[in-house]
Design an enzyme around this catalytic site. Structure first.
Site, PDB file in Angstrom:
ATOM      1  N   PRO A   9       0.823  -1.033  -0.232  1.00 39.03           N
ATOM      2  CA  PRO A   9       0.013   0.018   0.020  1.00 39.03           C
ATOM      3  C   PRO A   9       0.888   1.010   0.110  1.00 39.03           C
ATOM      4  CG  PRO A   9      -0.076  -1.057   2.014  1.00 39.03           C
ATOM      5  CD  PRO A   9       0.379  -1.918   1.233  1.00 39.03           C
ATOM      6  N   ASN A  10       0.366   2.253  -0.839  1.00 34.39           N
ATOM      7  CA  ASN A  10       0.961   3.452  -0.792  1.00 34.39           C
ATOM      8  C   ASN A  10       2.318   3.616  -1.541  1.00 34.39           C
ATOM      9  OD1 ASN A  10      -1.233   4.956   0.633  1.00 34.39           O
ATOM     10  ND2 ASN A  10      -0.443   3.710   2.443  1.00 34.39           N
ATOM     11  N   ARG A  17       5.086  10.966  -2.504  1.00 36.34           N
ATOM     12  CA  ARG A  17       4.757  10.690  -1.124  1.00 36.34           C
ATOM     13  C   ARG A  17       6.203  10.940  -0.289  1.00 36.34           C
ATOM     14  NH1 ARG A  17       4.840   4.595   0.918  1.00 36.34           N
ATOM     15  NH2 ARG A  17       3.974   5.101   3.138  1.00 36.34           N
ATOM     16  N   TYR A  22      11.318   8.891   1.239  1.00 35.51           N
ATOM     17  CA  TYR A  22      11.223   7.892   0.035  1.00 35.51           C
ATOM     18  C   TYR A  22      12.007   8.440  -1.186  1.00 35.51           C
ATOM     19  CZ  TYR A  22       7.926   5.633   3.559  1.00 35.51           C
ATOM     20  OH  TYR A  22       7.368   5.083   4.532  1.00 35.51           O
ATOM     21  N   ASN A  71       8.063  -5.847  -0.878  1.00 40.98           N
ATOM     22  CA  ASN A  71       7.924  -4.393  -0.029  1.00 40.98           C
ATOM     23  C   ASN A  71       6.583  -4.579   0.477  1.00 40.98           C
ATOM     24  OD1 ASN A  71       7.897  -2.166   1.569  1.00 40.98           O
ATOM     25  ND2 ASN A  71       8.979  -1.053   0.114  1.00 40.98           N
ATOM     26  N   ALA A  74       3.245  -0.885   4.892  1.00 41.21           N
ATOM     27  CA  ALA A  74       2.774  -0.920   6.150  1.00 41.21           C
ATOM     28  C   ALA A  74       2.204  -2.277   6.802  1.00 41.21           C
ATOM     29  CB  ALA A  74       1.463   0.031   6.523  1.00 41.21           C
ATOM     30  N   GLU A  95      12.657  -9.461   2.051  1.00 41.13           N
ATOM     31  CA  GLU A  95      11.863  -8.388   2.368  1.00 41.13           C
ATOM     32  C   GLU A  95      12.706  -7.059   2.080  1.00 41.13           C
ATOM     33  OE1 GLU A  95      10.846  -8.491   6.497  1.00 41.13           O
ATOM     34  OE2 GLU A  95       9.746  -6.518   6.586  1.00 41.13           O
ATOM     35  N   HIS A  97      12.610  -2.893   2.602  1.00 43.57           N
ATOM     36  CA  HIS A  97      11.967  -1.475   2.654  1.00 43.57           C
ATOM     37  C   HIS A  97      12.958  -0.301   2.264  1.00 43.57           C
ATOM     38  CE1 HIS A  97       8.846  -3.144   5.306  1.00 43.57           C
ATOM     39  NE2 HIS A  97       9.859  -4.029   5.945  1.00 43.57           N
ATOM     40  N   ARG A 104      12.899   4.792  12.599  1.00 40.13           N
ATOM     41  CA  ARG A 104      11.621   5.576  12.548  1.00 40.13           C
ATOM     42  C   ARG A 104      10.681   5.252  14.185  1.00 40.13           C
ATOM     43  NH1 ARG A 104       9.243   4.961   6.701  1.00 40.13           N
ATOM     44  NH2 ARG A 104       7.963   6.486   7.614  1.00 40.13           N
TER      45      ARG A 104
HETATM   46  C1  DQA Z   1       8.220   0.957   3.821  1.00 37.43           C
HETATM   47  C2  DQA Z   1       8.484   1.411   5.414  1.00 37.43           C
HETATM   48  C3  DQA Z   1       6.924   1.018   6.014  1.00 37.43           C
HETATM   49  O1  DQA Z   1       7.072   1.477   7.440  1.00 37.43           O
HETATM   50  C4  DQA Z   1       5.944   2.025   5.497  1.00 37.43           C
HETATM   51  O2  DQA Z   1       4.487   1.788   5.876  1.00 37.43           O
HETATM   52  C5  DQA Z   1       5.974   2.187   3.934  1.00 37.43           C
HETATM   53  C6  DQA Z   1       7.078   1.921   2.996  1.00 37.43           C
HETATM   54  C7  DQA Z   1       9.922   1.297   3.066  1.00 37.43           C
HETATM   55  O3  DQA Z   1       9.686   1.089   2.017  1.00 37.43           O
HETATM   56  O4  DQA Z   1      10.464   1.934   3.761  1.00 37.43           O
HETATM   57  O5  DQA Z   1       5.024   2.129   3.469  1.00 37.43           O
HETATM   58  O6  DQA Z   1       7.919  -0.288   3.674  1.00 37.43           O
END
Ligand code: DQA
Length: 143
Positions: A9-10, A17, A22, A71, A74, A95, A97, A104
């Site tokens: 998501p997002n 964003r 990011y 990835n 959240a 995984e 990120h 954070r």
């Molecule tokens: C994320 C880190 C997560 O905590 C966050 O919710 C994201 C992006 C990252 O790529 O740094 O949406 O996965």
């Protein structure tokens, strides 16, 4: 060999964003870089992005790939369903990120995926996807 890259998501909003966290590179550009990398490695690559937990579970269940770069955004911090789907298919995944989640908020320090992942790449920005692809292919070729 086929690698599936899943973004949660997002992440469709990358480039717009929270740029200070990011960066300003879009998901399309990240995918383009990964296509080039996959060509160099001589593997097939496919991308899947969804804001919906159930759709991510459904995609994992298709099991039409040899490895996953994931990835989960959240959902990494919340989703037992995605964890269970990955356990069910039992396919190696890495995984990723983009940000260093350990710098954070504390709720980002837990991941339901890390202990079942082949490896975890955190805080290497968009390069994390490329490092993950590289290593995953090495491990799959060795197997
Ligand atoms: C994320 C880190 C997560 O905590 C966050 O919710 C994201 C992006 C990252 O790529 O740094 O949406 O996965």
């Amino acid at each position: 060999m086929k690698i599936l890259v899943i973004n949660g998501p997002n992440l469709n909003l990358l480039g717009e964003r929270e740029k200070s966290i990011y960066g300003d590179i879009s998901l399309d550009s990240i995918e383009q870089r990964l296509i080039d990398k996959a060509r160099m490695l001589n593997v097939e690559i496919e991308f899947f992005q969804s804001n919906s937990e159930g759709e991510i579970v459904n995609r994992i269940q298709e099991k039409d790939y040899d490895g996953v770069v994931m990835n989960a955004a959240a959902y990494a911090h919340t989703s037992i369903a995605i964890r269970d789907a990955l356990l069910a298919v039992s396919v190696p995944f890495i995984e990723v990120h983009i940000s260093n989640v350990y710098k954070r908020e504390p709720f980002r320090h837990n991941s339901y995926l890390s202990d079942i992942a082949l490896g975890v790449i955190v805080g290497f920005g968009i390069y994390g996807y490329e490092y993950a692809l590289d290593y995953l292919v090495k491990v799959l070729r060795r197997a």
